[in-house]
Design a protein around this motif. Structure first.
Motif, PDB file in Angstrom:
ATOM      1  N   THR A  68       0.843  -1.190   0.000  1.00 20.84           N
ATOM      2  CA  THR A  68       0.000   0.000   0.000  1.00 20.84           C
ATOM      3  C   THR A  68       0.880   1.242   0.000  1.00 20.84           C
ATOM      4  N   TYR A  69       0.525   2.195  -0.842  1.00 22.71           N
ATOM      5  CA  TYR A  69       1.288   3.444  -0.933  1.00 22.71           C
ATOM      6  C   TYR A  69       0.358   4.620  -0.707  1.00 22.71           C
ATOM      7  N   CYS A  70       0.751   5.494   0.199  1.00 19.74           N
ATOM      8  CA  CYS A  70      -0.020   6.719   0.428  1.00 19.74           C
ATOM      9  C   CYS A  70       0.902   7.743   1.060  1.00 19.74           C
ATOM     10  N   TYR A  71       0.918   8.956   0.518  1.00 18.21           N
ATOM     11  CA  TYR A  71       1.809   9.995   1.036  1.00 18.21           C
ATOM     12  C   TYR A  71       1.030  11.286   1.256  1.00 18.21           C
ATOM     13  N   ASP A  72       1.327  11.951   2.366  1.00 18.76           N
ATOM     14  CA  ASP A  72       0.696  13.243   2.632  1.00 18.76           C
ATOM     15  C   ASP A  72       1.448  14.355   1.923  1.00 18.76           C
ATOM     16  N   ASN A  73       2.737  14.130   1.742  1.00 13.56           N
ATOM     17  CA  ASN A  73       3.546  15.131   1.052  1.00 13.56           C
ATOM     18  C   ASN A  73       4.446  14.394   0.071  1.00 13.56           C
ATOM     19  N   GLY A  74       3.814  13.925  -0.970  1.00 13.64           N
ATOM     20  CA  GLY A  74       4.434  12.924  -1.823  1.00 13.64           C
ATOM     21  C   GLY A  74       5.686  13.363  -2.540  1.00 13.64           C
ATOM     22  N   LEU A  75       5.728  14.632  -2.912  1.00  9.13           N
ATOM     23  CA  LEU A  75       6.880  15.078  -3.670  1.00  9.13           C
ATOM     24  C   LEU A  75       8.130  15.104  -2.803  1.00  9.13           C
ATOM     25  N   VAL A  76       7.931  15.507  -1.567  1.00 15.59           N
ATOM     26  CA  VAL A  76       9.049  15.495  -0.631  1.00 15.59           C
ATOM     27  C   VAL A  76       9.471  14.038  -0.380  1.00 15.59           C
ATOM     28  N   SER A  77       8.492  13.173  -0.171  1.00 16.17           N
ATOM     29  CA  SER A  77       8.794  11.752   0.011  1.00 16.17           C
ATOM     30  C   SER A  77       9.504  11.190  -1.217  1.00 16.17           C
ATOM     31  N   PHE A  78       9.067  11.657  -2.373  1.00 17.45           N
ATOM     32  CA  PHE A  78       9.675  11.175  -3.616  1.00 17.45           C
ATOM     33  C   PHE A  78      11.147  11.565  -3.689  1.00 17.45           C
ATOM     34  N   VAL A  79      11.424  12.828  -3.395  1.00 16.75           N
ATOM     35  CA  VAL A  79      12.807  13.293  -3.478  1.00 16.75           C
ATOM     36  C   VAL A  79      13.666  12.564  -2.445  1.00 16.75           C
ATOM     37  N   GLU A  80      13.127  12.372  -1.259  1.00 16.84           N
ATOM     38  CA  GLU A  80      13.848  11.601  -0.243  1.00 16.84           C
ATOM     39  C   GLU A  80      14.137  10.192  -0.761  1.00 16.84           C
ATOM     40  N   TYR A  81      13.123   9.644  -1.378  1.00 14.36           N
ATOM     41  CA  TYR A  81      13.235   8.264  -1.892  1.00 14.36           C
ATOM     42  C   TYR A  81      14.311   8.144  -2.964  1.00 14.36           C
ATOM     43  N   VAL A  82      14.308   9.065  -3.934  1.00 17.72           N
ATOM     44  CA  VAL A  82      15.289   8.937  -5.010  1.00 17.72           C
ATOM     45  C   VAL A  82      16.699   9.340  -4.557  1.00 17.72           C
ATOM     46  N   ASN A  83      16.788  10.136  -3.515  1.00 14.83           N
ATOM     47  CA  ASN A  83      18.107  10.580  -3.072  1.00 14.83           C
ATOM     48  C   ASN A  83      18.694   9.731  -1.953  1.00 14.83           C
ATOM     49  N   GLU A  84      17.900   8.984  -1.316  1.00 14.50           N
ATOM     50  CA  GLU A  84      18.334   8.089  -0.242  1.00 14.50           C
ATOM     51  C   GLU A  84      19.395   8.693   0.657  1.00 14.50           C
ATOM     52  N   GLY A  85      19.007   9.720   1.396  1.00 12.48           N
ATOM     53  CA  GLY A  85      19.927  10.259   2.396  1.00 12.48           C
ATOM     54  C   GLY A  85      20.812  11.405   1.923  1.00 12.48           C
ATOM     55  N   LYS A  86      20.881  11.614   0.595  1.00 13.30           N
ATOM     56  CA  LYS A  86      21.684  12.740   0.115  1.00 13.30           C
ATOM     57  C   LYS A  86      21.014  14.053   0.516  1.00 13.30           C
ATOM     58  N   ASP A  87      21.803  15.083   0.662  1.00 12.39           N
ATOM     59  CA  ASP A  87      21.281  16.332   1.193  1.00 12.39           C
ATOM     60  C   ASP A  87      20.760  17.241   0.072  1.00 12.39           C
ATOM     61  N   VAL A  88      19.562  16.974  -0.376  1.00  8.75           N
ATOM     62  CA  VAL A  88      18.967  17.787  -1.432  1.00  8.75           C
ATOM     63  C   VAL A  88      17.555  18.152  -1.008  1.00  8.75           C
ATOM     64  N   SER A  89      17.222  19.416  -1.126  1.00  8.64           N
ATOM     65  CA  SER A  89      15.891  19.836  -0.715  1.00  8.64           C
ATOM     66  C   SER A  89      15.056  20.261  -1.914  1.00  8.64           C
ATOM     67  N   LEU A  90      13.945  19.653  -2.039  1.00 12.86           N
ATOM     68  CA  LEU A  90      13.040  20.011  -3.135  1.00 12.86           C
ATOM     69  C   LEU A  90      12.572  21.455  -2.979  1.00 12.86           C
ATOM     70  N   LYS A  91      12.373  21.862  -1.738  1.00 15.42           N
ATOM     71  CA  LYS A  91      11.892  23.225  -1.474  1.00 15.42           C
ATOM     72  C   LYS A  91      12.858  24.251  -2.059  1.00 15.42           C
ATOM     73  N   ASP A  92      14.160  24.069  -1.808  1.00 11.96           N
ATOM     74  CA  ASP A  92      15.165  24.997  -2.334  1.00 11.96           C
ATOM     75  C   ASP A  92      14.980  25.115  -3.833  1.00 11.96           C
TER      76      ASP A  92
END
Ligand code: TSJ
Length: 281
Positions: free
Chosen positions: A212-236
């Protein structure tokens, strides 16, 4: 009556055209084309959800090898079309019938909804549509590439609403290819990332597993997911800019732009538009 027959022949000719050149409609008849059938159906359910109807979509790989997609939307309209046929029969047998519903039924759309469902029907050994609407459960089924098997009829009552489409791809066209649970999970997770609050469930009845997949803030979760711990902020990245659609957004520490593009299986412009809509609406 003559006109009715003529229309019916045209419809069957349309379905036959899809079967003759499936590649023209779904790209290929390999694994990718096979899964394209699923995306066509799921996109319809997603459109219903992004228009505010239903928060959960379930995709089930059944033991017999069919795929069942279910939503909790309003249910496809069940009235009679001016031709005398039921609306679902028209939607699932007339090529591009979805286009007409596009302007009437939807404010926003994520894909080519409706357009694809008759193509899927044309390329299926059988397809069954179950609609819950107006207190009724109605069903219509098709076989051998979109020929009506059982006309729309009420089979029960319900307080729920929603649409379920189950189809079995035609082995004459796809061979006895099997759906990939992993491929379907990945795609459903992508959709869940993009549509906050939408629950996507994938079930494999054969292997008795589900995700099951459900996200309240999916884009942020997505960026976290693709970066796996790297320090990149979608907001910036997003808030910083008045997004320049012509700009290649590729050198941002990790290559978010290209990743999103690849992830989305679509244009980066479209992706950025979705992102900016989420951030600026
Ligand atoms: F692909 C598909 F067409 F087969 C399909 C459509 C598959 C699945 C799983 C769901 C759907 C679908 C379509 N879900 N919800 C809808 N909604 C409509 O088509 C709809 C419902 C109500 C009204 C209305 O005006 O009352 C209008 C529309 C277009």
């Amino acid at each position: 009556m003559a006109e009715y027959n003529e229309k019916s022949i045209k419809i069957l000719e349309g379905l036959e055209a899809v079967r003759k050149r499936p590649g023209m409609y779904i790209g290929s008849t390999d694994k990718r084309g096979l899964h394209h059938l699923v995306w066509e159906i799921v996109d319809n359910a997603i459109d219903e959800a992004i228009n505010g109807y239903g928060k959960k979509i379930t995709v089930t790989l059944t033991k017999v090898g069919s795929v069942r997609v279910s939503d909790e939307g309003r249910g496809v309209p069940i009235g009679k079309h001016s031709s005398g046929k039921s609306t679902p029969e028209v939607i699932y047998t007339v090529l591009h019938a979805g286009g007409k519903f596009e302007t009437d039924g939807y404010k926003v759309s994520g894909g080519l909804h409706g357009v694809g469902s008759s193509v899927v029907n044309a390329l299926s050994k059988w397809m069954k549509v179950t609609i819950c609407r107006e207190g009724k459960i109605c069903e219509i089924s098709f076989k051998n590439g979109g020929h009506v098997d059982k006309e729309l009829k009420q089979i029960g009552t319900t307080k729920q609403t929603g649409t379920t489409v189950e189809f079995f791809p035609d082995e004459e066209i796809f061979g006895n290819a099997r759906f990939s649970y992993t491929t379907i999970c990945e795609r459903m997770q992508e959709s869940a990332f993009l549509i906050n609050g939408l629950t996507m469930e994938v079930i494999d009845e054969e292997d008795d597993k589900h995700n099951t997949y459900c996200y309240d803030n999916g884009l942020v979760s997505f960026v976290e997911y693709v970066n796996e711990g790297k320090d990149v902020s979608l907001k910036d990245y997003v808030v910083d800019e008045h997004i320049d659609y012509s700009n290649k957004v590729s050198n941002l520490g990790y290559n978010i732009g290209n990743t999103i593009e690849k992830f989305m299986n679509g244009g980066i412009k479209k992706t950025l538009r979705i992102i900016s809509a989420l951030f600026y609406e």
